[in-house]
Design a protein around this motif. Structure first.
Motif, PDB file in Angstrom:
ATOM      1  N   TYR A 291    -100.258  45.965 118.421  1.00 17.38           N
ATOM      2  CA  TYR A 291     -98.989  46.060 119.139  1.00 17.38           C
ATOM      3  C   TYR A 291     -98.563  44.728 119.727  1.00 17.38           C
ATOM      4  N   THR A 292     -99.494  43.812 119.999  1.00 15.40           N
ATOM      5  CA  THR A 292     -99.134  42.543 120.634  1.00 15.40           C
ATOM      6  C   THR A 292     -98.310  41.658 119.707  1.00 15.40           C
ATOM      7  N   THR A 293     -98.435  41.857 118.411  1.00 18.50           N
ATOM      8  CA  THR A 293     -97.654  41.086 117.440  1.00 18.50           C
ATOM      9  C   THR A 293     -96.749  41.969 116.589  1.00 18.50           C
ATOM     10  N   ASP A 294     -96.827  43.292 116.778  1.00 15.55           N
ATOM     11  CA  ASP A 294     -96.079  44.253 115.965  1.00 15.55           C
ATOM     12  C   ASP A 294     -96.334  44.010 114.476  1.00 15.55           C
ATOM     13  N   THR A 295     -97.600  43.800 114.154  1.00 13.00           N
ATOM     14  CA  THR A 295     -98.010  43.608 112.763  1.00 13.00           C
ATOM     15  C   THR A 295     -99.199  44.511 112.469  1.00 13.00           C
ATOM     16  N   ILE A 333    -105.842  39.071 107.122  1.00 12.77           N
ATOM     17  CA  ILE A 333    -104.478  39.219 106.587  1.00 12.77           C
ATOM     18  C   ILE A 333    -103.649  40.014 107.588  1.00 12.77           C
ATOM     19  N   ALA A 334    -102.405  39.594 107.791  1.00 16.20           N
ATOM     20  CA  ALA A 334    -101.461  40.328 108.637  1.00 16.20           C
ATOM     21  C   ALA A 334    -100.166  40.524 107.869  1.00 16.20           C
ATOM     22  N   ILE A 335     -99.613  41.738 107.922  1.00 12.96           N
ATOM     23  CA  ILE A 335     -98.316  41.994 107.300  1.00 12.96           C
ATOM     24  C   ILE A 335     -97.322  42.405 108.377  1.00 12.96           C
ATOM     25  N   ASN A 336     -96.093  41.915 108.228  1.00 16.07           N
ATOM     26  CA  ASN A 336     -95.004  42.224 109.158  1.00 16.07           C
ATOM     27  C   ASN A 336     -93.999  43.093 108.411  1.00 16.07           C
ATOM     28  N   LEU A 337     -93.959  44.368 108.774  1.00 12.78           N
ATOM     29  CA  LEU A 337     -93.083  45.298 108.057  1.00 12.78           C
ATOM     30  C   LEU A 337     -91.633  45.180 108.492  1.00 12.78           C
ATOM     31  N   ASN A 338     -91.353  44.383 109.528  1.00 15.56           N
ATOM     32  CA  ASN A 338     -89.969  44.170 109.938  1.00 15.56           C
ATOM     33  C   ASN A 338     -89.218  43.293 108.945  1.00 15.56           C
ATOM     34  N   ASP A 339     -89.955  42.360 108.305  1.00 15.79           N
ATOM     35  CA  ASP A 339     -89.298  41.488 107.326  1.00 15.79           C
ATOM     36  C   ASP A 339     -90.090  41.361 106.031  1.00 15.79           C
ATOM     37  N   ASN A 340     -91.124  42.205 105.864  1.00 14.06           N
ATOM     38  CA  ASN A 340     -91.966  42.217 104.659  1.00 14.06           C
ATOM     39  C   ASN A 340     -92.554  40.834 104.344  1.00 14.06           C
ATOM     40  N   THR A 341     -93.074  40.191 105.390  1.00 13.37           N
ATOM     41  CA  THR A 341     -93.781  38.926 105.202  1.00 13.37           C
ATOM     42  C   THR A 341     -95.266  39.147 105.494  1.00 13.37           C
ATOM     43  N   TYR A 342     -96.074  38.169 105.087  1.00 13.23           N
ATOM     44  CA  TYR A 342     -97.499  38.290 105.358  1.00 13.23           C
ATOM     45  C   TYR A 342     -98.087  36.907 105.634  1.00 13.23           C
ATOM     46  N   THR A 343     -99.209  36.894 106.336  1.00 11.33           N
ATOM     47  CA  THR A 343     -99.999  35.683 106.528  1.00 11.33           C
ATOM     48  C   THR A 343    -101.416  35.991 106.089  1.00 11.33           C
TER      49      THR A 343
END
Length: 440
Positions: A291-295, A333-343
């Motif tokens: 929740y701290t990064t919403d990822t 690995i982290a995915i951001n579903l707000n913009d469909n990006t990943y690190t």
């Protein structure tokens, strides 16, 4: 953020005076009080938001002290900012309540506002960036009306101050609501409730939980003072309503307390590919919510090959369009579903190894994921009767055991005995603690 290990003493000592034949000759007699100890299921971290100062932060509960003779005992809850209680001063700030009004009640509630006041006294504040730290609590027991005070062991709690957010704002914080039940945590007997989080809509909360076959309800503050069930299995909730039947799986649960409704949907993102599971021959590597990064995050060992991310172990939804080429190694690995990006970066991957899981490395260790710095989580681990340890990168160069079986991790420590069952696993490498919550 740090987890916390609690050490509870099984007794306290009270000193009484017995007169001898001469007035100036006093004998000191130590009376042991058996059983005084907090029995609260403390959280690993308490997030304090000033917009909900009146909400319950924790309900401190305890076992009765036993001095060996019938006596009236009054309990007082005290707080401090120093581990040795050297800064305690009697007053509203540090005196958090008592059971004077209801002597039969072994509980004292503490509000978010009371904890915030203590946190600010400890020097925690958002402006200076020092918004995380520890607060300390103890019980004072007084015999009769004016007896000598006795004290419990001091309990430390990790707290985090968060900036006030406007109602309907986009900042995500842990909500007061959680998921409880045989389908999650053995009705509270196997760890804290599954956490709901705030959303951009007031009174709407979301939880991402892995369930087993059973039943659940929603309750507030890990306590039965306020709970919601579903009497008609129609997606509406009623105070104290019927249990909700669930089947095993990973879900997104959305709870609207204003509309008294909820929804449950299968929700699991994972890593798939010849770099991990031969494009789905085994379940995908599951992501966990931060929740701290919403990822969503996962720590995983990969092989030379390609991979993608897909939803619910199925090809109906996946990204990115092209496969991702990877070289063998251990990754976070982290995915951001707000913009469909990943690190994606190389990182140590901690896991469970042992006769209680994979015959000391005959197969890959059960991987834990670093949700926040130094905080690792994994569910659901299927263990068998045996022993386990924690080690990094499926290798013995770095491992933790538990010498003394006291819930702390020790580098190269003793094996940890486990019994067969399903477990949720927490580990805090900064604070040196771990928890094995057996849910079935």
């Amino acid at each position: 953020m740090k987890k916390l290990k609690f050490i509870l003493l099984a007794f306290i000592t009270v000193v009484s005076f017995t007169a001898c034949e001469t007035d100036d000759d006093l004998e000191f007699v130590a009376n042991e009080a058996e059983g005084i100890a907090f029995n609260t299921s403390f959280l690993e971290n308490y997030v304090l938001n000033s917009s909900v100062q009146g909400n319950l932060a924790e309900r401190f509960t305890w076992n009765n002290a036993d001095f060996g003779v019938p006596t009236n005992i009054t309990y007082y809850l005290q707080g401090a900012t120093m581990a040795d209680f050297s800064d305690y001063i009697s007053g509203d700030l540090y005196d958090l309540g008592s059971n004077v009004a209801n002597p039969e009640a072994n509980e004292i509630p503490v509000t978010v506002g009371q904890m915030i006041d203590l946190a600010e006294a400890a020097g925690l504040n958002n402006e200076a960036g020092t918004n995380t730290g520890m607060l300390y609590f103890r019980l004072m027991a007084v015999i009769g009306d004016d007896g000598l005070p006795s004290y419990s062991a001091i309990q430390g709690l990790n707290v985090e101050l968060q900036e006030e957010t406007s109602v309907g704002g986009s900042d995500i914080t842990p909500a007061t609501w959680g998921v409880v039940g045989s389908g999650y945590n053995d009705w509270g007997g196997a760890g804290p409730d599954g956490q709901f989080y705030t959303t951009s809509e007031a009174d709407v909360y979301v939880a991402y939980v892995t369930l087993i076959d059973g039943e659940i309800k929603f309750r507030e503050n890990n306590d039965w003072a306020s709970d919601l069930g579903d009497n008609d299995a129609d997606g509406t909730v009623e105070a104290g309503g019927a249990n909700i039947v669930v089947t095993a799986g990973t879900y997104k649960i959305t709870l609207n307390t204003a509309a008294a409704t909820y929804t449950m949907e299968a929700f699991s993102w994972g890593v798939v590919g010849d770099a991990y599971n031969d494009w789905g021959a085994t379940p995908d590597a599951k992501f966990y919510y931060d929740y701290t990064t919403d990822t969503f995050k996962v720590d995983v060992k990969l092989l030379d090959g390609e991979m993608k991310f897909r939803f619910n172990n199925d090809w109906a939804t996946s990204f990115p369009n092209d496969n991702i080429a990877v070289t063998a190694g251990h990754y976070s690995i982290a995915i951001n579903l707000n913009d469909n990006t990943y690190t994606m970066e190389e990182s140590d991957v901690w896991g469970i190894v042992g006769s209680g899981y994979n015959d000391w490395g005959a197969t890959l260790d059960f991987a834990l994921t670093q949700i926040q710095p130094d905080i690792y989580y994994g569910d659901i681990a299927t263990l068998v009767d045996g022993e386990i340890k924690f080690r990094a990168n499926n290798d013995w160069a770095s491992d933790f055991g538990d010498t003394g079986a006291d819930g702390t991790i020790d580098a190269g420590g003793d094996n940890i005995a486990v019994t067969a069952g399903l477990y949720r696993v927490h580990m805090d490498t900064a604070n040196g603690t771990y928890s094995l919550y057996k849910i079935q």
